[in-house]
Design a protein around this motif. Structure first.
Motif, PDB file in Angstrom:
ATOM      1  N   ILE A  64      -2.681   4.847  -2.085  1.00 40.38           N
ATOM      2  CA  ILE A  64      -2.857   3.847  -1.028  1.00 40.38           C
ATOM      3  C   ILE A  64      -1.547   3.671  -0.256  1.00 40.38           C
ATOM      4  CG2 ILE A  64      -2.193   1.799  -2.372  1.00 40.38           C
ATOM      5  CD1 ILE A  64      -4.575   0.357  -1.050  1.00 40.38           C
ATOM      6  N   GLY A  65      -0.452   4.048  -0.883  1.00 43.42           N
ATOM      7  CA  GLY A  65       0.840   3.982  -0.218  1.00 43.42           C
ATOM      8  C   GLY A  65       0.977   4.938   0.949  1.00 43.42           C
ATOM      9  N   CYS A  66       0.026   5.861   1.087  1.00 47.09           N
ATOM     10  CA  CYS A  66       0.037   6.802   2.216  1.00 47.09           C
ATOM     11  C   CYS A  66      -0.578   6.203   3.477  1.00 47.09           C
ATOM     12  CB  CYS A  66      -0.726   8.079   1.847  1.00 47.09           C
ATOM     13  SG  CYS A  66      -0.038   8.988   0.452  1.00 47.09           S
ATOM     14  N   LEU A  67      -1.185   5.037   3.348  1.00 47.45           N
ATOM     15  CA  LEU A  67      -1.893   4.440   4.488  1.00 47.45           C
ATOM     16  C   LEU A  67      -0.917   3.614   5.326  1.00 47.45           C
ATOM     17  CD1 LEU A  67      -5.159   3.316   2.640  1.00 47.45           C
ATOM     18  CD2 LEU A  67      -4.577   5.535   3.632  1.00 47.45           C
ATOM     19  N   PHE A  68      -0.104   4.302   6.090  1.00 44.90           N
ATOM     20  CA  PHE A  68       0.962   3.646   6.839  1.00 44.90           C
ATOM     21  C   PHE A  68       0.434   2.789   7.993  1.00 44.90           C
ATOM     22  CE2 PHE A  68       2.951   7.690   5.298  1.00 44.90           C
ATOM     23  CZ  PHE A  68       3.713   7.100   4.311  1.00 44.90           C
ATOM     24  N   LYS A  69      -0.820   3.037   8.440  1.00 45.10           N
ATOM     25  CA  LYS A  69      -1.377   2.283   9.553  1.00 45.10           C
ATOM     26  C   LYS A  69      -2.294   1.142   9.088  1.00 45.10           C
ATOM     27  CE  LYS A  69      -1.225   6.164  12.790  1.00 45.10           C
ATOM     28  NZ  LYS A  69      -2.002   7.001  13.752  1.00 45.10           N
ATOM     29  N   LEU A  70      -2.470   1.009   7.786  1.00 46.64           N
ATOM     30  CA  LEU A  70      -3.397   0.011   7.248  1.00 46.64           C
ATOM     31  C   LEU A  70      -2.938  -1.399   7.597  1.00 46.64           C
ATOM     32  CD1 LEU A  70      -5.974  -0.195   5.473  1.00 46.64           C
ATOM     33  CD2 LEU A  70      -4.446  -0.580   3.526  1.00 46.64           C
ATOM     34  N   LYS A  71      -3.856  -2.196   8.188  1.00 43.49           N
ATOM     35  CA  LYS A  71      -3.548  -3.573   8.557  1.00 43.49           C
ATOM     36  C   LYS A  71      -4.330  -4.597   7.733  1.00 43.49           C
ATOM     37  CE  LYS A  71      -2.132  -2.797  13.351  1.00 43.49           C
ATOM     38  NZ  LYS A  71      -2.351  -3.196  14.774  1.00 43.49           N
ATOM     39  N   VAL A  72      -5.557  -4.247   7.335  1.00 47.06           N
ATOM     40  CA  VAL A  72      -6.410  -5.184   6.591  1.00 47.06           C
ATOM     41  C   VAL A  72      -6.895  -4.513   5.311  1.00 47.06           C
ATOM     42  CG1 VAL A  72      -8.506  -6.579   6.627  1.00 47.06           C
ATOM     43  CG2 VAL A  72      -7.157  -6.307   8.729  1.00 47.06           C
ATOM     44  N   LEU A  73      -6.651  -5.177   4.182  1.00 43.26           N
ATOM     45  CA  LEU A  73      -7.099  -4.670   2.882  1.00 43.26           C
ATOM     46  C   LEU A  73      -7.882  -5.769   2.183  1.00 43.26           C
ATOM     47  CD1 LEU A  73      -7.079  -2.591   0.553  1.00 43.26           C
ATOM     48  CD2 LEU A  73      -4.924  -3.626  -0.213  1.00 43.26           C
ATOM     49  N   ASN A  74      -9.154  -5.492   1.890  1.00 43.78           N
ATOM     50  CA  ASN A  74     -10.008  -6.457   1.194  1.00 43.78           C
ATOM     51  C   ASN A  74     -10.486  -5.834  -0.116  1.00 43.78           C
ATOM     52  OD1 ASN A  74     -11.813  -8.387   0.340  1.00 43.78           O
ATOM     53  ND2 ASN A  74     -12.952  -8.514   2.261  1.00 43.78           N
ATOM     54  N   VAL A  75      -9.954  -6.343  -1.222  1.00 48.81           N
ATOM     55  CA  VAL A  75     -10.336  -5.853  -2.548  1.00 48.81           C
ATOM     56  C   VAL A  75     -10.917  -6.993  -3.395  1.00 48.81           C
ATOM     57  CG1 VAL A  75      -8.642  -3.998  -2.525  1.00 48.81           C
ATOM     58  CG2 VAL A  75      -8.011  -6.229  -3.468  1.00 48.81           C
ATOM     59  N   ALA A  76     -11.398  -8.040  -2.745  1.00 56.24           N
ATOM     60  CA  ALA A  76     -11.908  -9.214  -3.458  1.00 56.24           C
ATOM     61  C   ALA A  76     -13.114  -8.864  -4.320  1.00 56.24           C
ATOM     62  CB  ALA A  76     -12.292 -10.308  -2.453  1.00 56.24           C
ATOM     63  N   GLY A  77     -13.305  -9.640  -5.400  1.00 53.76           N
ATOM     64  CA  GLY A  77     -14.498  -9.476  -6.221  1.00 53.76           C
ATOM     65  C   GLY A  77     -14.523  -8.191  -7.009  1.00 53.76           C
ATOM     66  N   ASN A  78     -13.374  -7.815  -7.600  1.00 50.20           N
ATOM     67  CA  ASN A  78     -13.305  -6.646  -8.465  1.00 50.20           C
ATOM     68  C   ASN A  78     -12.714  -7.054  -9.816  1.00 50.20           C
ATOM     69  OD1 ASN A  78     -14.121  -3.933  -7.076  1.00 50.20           O
ATOM     70  ND2 ASN A  78     -13.039  -5.076  -5.476  1.00 50.20           N
ATOM     71  N   LEU A  79     -12.191  -6.109 -10.558  1.00 48.20           N
ATOM     72  CA  LEU A  79     -11.648  -6.368 -11.898  1.00 48.20           C
ATOM     73  C   LEU A  79     -10.191  -5.942 -11.979  1.00 48.20           C
ATOM     74  CD1 LEU A  79     -14.722  -4.907 -13.848  1.00 48.20           C
ATOM     75  CD2 LEU A  79     -14.276  -7.321 -13.363  1.00 48.20           C
ATOM     76  N   ILE A  80      -9.489  -6.015 -10.886  1.00 51.72           N
ATOM     77  CA  ILE A  80      -8.136  -5.476 -10.774  1.00 51.72           C
ATOM     78  C   ILE A  80      -7.122  -6.411 -11.430  1.00 51.72           C
ATOM     79  CG2 ILE A  80      -6.343  -4.774  -9.147  1.00 51.72           C
ATOM     80  CD1 ILE A  80      -8.638  -4.143  -7.165  1.00 51.72           C
ATOM     81  N   GLU A  81      -6.265  -5.859 -12.290  1.00 48.45           N
ATOM     82  CA  GLU A  81      -5.221  -6.638 -12.954  1.00 48.45           C
ATOM     83  C   GLU A  81      -3.874  -6.487 -12.260  1.00 48.45           C
ATOM     84  OE1 GLU A  81      -4.992  -5.810 -17.107  1.00 48.45           O
ATOM     85  OE2 GLU A  81      -7.063  -6.414 -17.520  1.00 48.45           O
ATOM     86  N   TYR A  82      -3.631  -5.319 -11.652  1.00 51.65           N
ATOM     87  CA  TYR A  82      -2.353  -5.066 -10.984  1.00 51.65           C
ATOM     88  C   TYR A  82      -2.613  -4.343  -9.667  1.00 51.65           C
ATOM     89  CZ  TYR A  82      -0.380  -5.865 -15.641  1.00 51.65           C
ATOM     90  OH  TYR A  82      -0.045  -6.400 -16.860  1.00 51.65           O
ATOM     91  N   LEU A  83      -1.881  -4.728  -8.639  1.00 52.16           N
ATOM     92  CA  LEU A  83      -1.871  -3.942  -7.411  1.00 52.16           C
ATOM     93  C   LEU A  83      -0.821  -2.856  -7.576  1.00 52.16           C
ATOM     94  CD1 LEU A  83      -2.000  -6.753  -4.680  1.00 52.16           C
ATOM     95  CD2 LEU A  83      -3.892  -5.347  -5.527  1.00 52.16           C
TER      96      LEU A  83
END
Length: 356
Positions: A89-108
């Motif tokens: 995901i670190g390759c997405l240099f143009k990314l402005k909006v990231l929505n990861v709500a409602g998952n099971l993620i412990e660490y970004l």
């Protein structure tokens, strides 16, 4: 499956004849398709500017796929079964909006720090234990950070370097404290630290140096005293303190509304006395010489920047403008199917707002 073609993005080649190159960007919508895995793409991934994978059953996103989304601006993967995000995901240099709500993620992933174009991150309703340590040092364009309904114990110290941040929503976590140097968040307008319940017992004195702050929600914590610096928040219009064992300001002042609260705190700041700070260990204003010296230095800063607002003259109409509107959450993007994780008593408790 929905594919939409955006208007061509024209890029100049720099040649003498003014040759132009057209790059067609696509919106790809694969939401609510009960996907367990992603299908093989039928188009060049570098042409996608928005990818919606929300409301599926995805457990992972391939590293190779993310690495090729070179022109991606919006990535929406909310309401899946993701436990991690790909490091690519670190390759997405143009990314402005990231929505990861409602998952099971412990660490970004730490590589998210490379997404320096990010303006909005929604990671509500996950299992986050901590945020990347240097997130504030790198994401200087971030305007909105929503991480409510997680398991965060603290915010990294670098959070105070998010100078573009306008909205910070960290309610329904397990926060023990906030970073001390909040004054660097010069554009912060909305701060919601409510419902950390028995964990959050005090606020840093620097909270009174958030010059742009309009809304502050500290409801349902264990805070006994408001820092006197809050009396200097000129732009503050809404203050929600419901569900705290507050002793300072006293109830009779709180009942008079926000203007009276700010006036009380401002007066208390201007007239410090050893007796007034005794017993208020949770207010970060102890009677020790070092604490009084620190407090004096803050008063000097507040006077210098003209942030004293509690004692200014106002009309009787402004003084009487005390309303209790319905509570409206900052962010409604999290999936409704995760609302059942919390009892109605926690999520739909009545709110009391003070307003100018």
């Amino acid at each position: 499956m929905l594919y939409e073609q955006q208007q061509p993005m024209i890029k100049g080649s720099g040649s003498r004849g003014g040759m132009m190159e057209e790059e067609r960007l696509e919106i790809v919508d694969l939401s609510a398709m009960s996907l367990d895995s992603l299908p093989n793409p039928s188009l060049n991934l570098a042409t996608i500017c928005k990818l919606d994978l929300s409301n599926n059953n995805l457990q992972n996103i391939p590293e190779s796929l993310t690495a090729r989304l070179l022109n991606l601006v919006v990535l929406d993967v909310h309401s899946n079964q993701l436990r991690t995000l790909p490091n690519s995901i670190g390759c997405l240099f143009k990314l402005k909006v990231l929505n990861v709500a409602g998952n099971l993620i412990e660490y970004l992933p730490k590589t998210i720090e490379n997404c320096r174009s990010l303006e909005e991150v929604n990671a509500n309703f996950n299992k986050l234990i901590q945020l990347p340590e240097n997130i504030g040092m790198e994401l200087r364009n971030l305007k909105k950070l929503s991480v409510n309904s997680n398991k965060l114990l603290f915010l990294p110290r670098s959070t105070s370097h998010l100078t573009s941040l306008r909205v910070l929503d960290v309610r329904l976590n397990c926060l023990r404290s906030l970073p001390e140097d909040l004054e660097n968040l010069v554009n912060l307008e909305i701060l919601n630290i409510s419902q950390n319940f028995q964990f959050l017992r005090s606020l840093p004195y620097s909270i009174g140096f958030l010059l742009s702050l309009v809304e502050l929600d500290i409801s349902y914590n264990k805070i006994t005293s408001l820092p006197t610096s809050i009396g200097c928040l000129k732009k503050l219009q809404k203050l929600c303190v419901d569900g705290n064992p507050l002793m300072s300001p006293p109830p009779e002042v709180m009942d008079q509304g926000l203007y009276a609260v700010k006036g009380y705190l401002c007066q208390k700041m201007n007239s410090p006395s050893p007796s007034s700070s005794s017993g208020n260990n949770n207010n970060n204003e102890s009677s020790s010489p070092s604490s009084r010296k620190k407090k004096s230095s803050w008063v000097g800063k507040l006077v210098k920047y003209g942030t004293f607002g509690g004692g200014e003259t106002r009309s009787s109409e402004e003084r009487e403008a005390f309303i209790i509107p319905d509570y409206k959450p900052i962010d409604g993007l999290a999936s409704p199917r995760y609302m059942g994780m919390f009892s109605p008593r926690r999520l739909f408790s009545p709110r009391n707002y003070f307003t100018n």
